[in-house]
Design a protein around this motif. Structure first.
Motif: not given
Length: 135
Positions: A6, A9, A14, A81-82, A84-89
């Motif tokens: 999670r 990614g 990544t 984008h990957a 940024q998604a990791k940071r959000r998670r």
């Protein structure tokens, strides 16, 4: 899907993609920056793997990485984008982590802060890439 999956990614894809992008980079400085980013992702994955093992969990095996992008610009945007998604998670996990596990929350916070510090690297790669070029 486990914690490591999670957070990072698709189970480590990544960092594999960053290395693949480095191999296809047109300029040595871009390849070097991408390898450095992959090294950071490897370090984060190892920290999480070690912590999960200490907690009695089993980290997932890295899944296959699907290469994307027709040129360096598209790959750099996908990598951003990957990230940024990791940071959000990470932020979500920090907020929801069990208060009885402050070490894990501290580790997640450390990773998130390092990732935040790497945002300019991704942005520089994008700005120095030509969106119209063809590999």
């Amino acid at each position: 899907m486990g914690l490591l999956s999670r957070l990072l990614g698709t189970e480590g894809a990544t960092r594999v993609l960053l290395r693949a992008h480095a191999e296809r980079a047109r300029y040595p400085q871009a390849a070097s920056a991408l390898r450095d980013l992959a090294d950071i992702e490897d370090r984060h994955a190892e920290w999480l793997r070690t912590r999960l093992l200490a907690l009695g969990g089993q980290p997932p095996a890295p899944g296959p990485a699907a290469p994307g992008g027709n040129n360096q610009w598209e790959r750099a945007v996908a990598a951003l984008h990957a990230a940024q998604a990791k940071r959000r998670r990470l932020v979500e996990q920090i907020a929801h982590w069990d208060p009885e596990e402050p070490e894990m929350a501290a580790l997640l916070r450390r990773i998130e802060q390092e990732d935040q510090g790497q945002q300019p690297v991704y942005e520089a790669l994008i700005m120095r890439s030509d969106p119209q070029s063809i590999d």
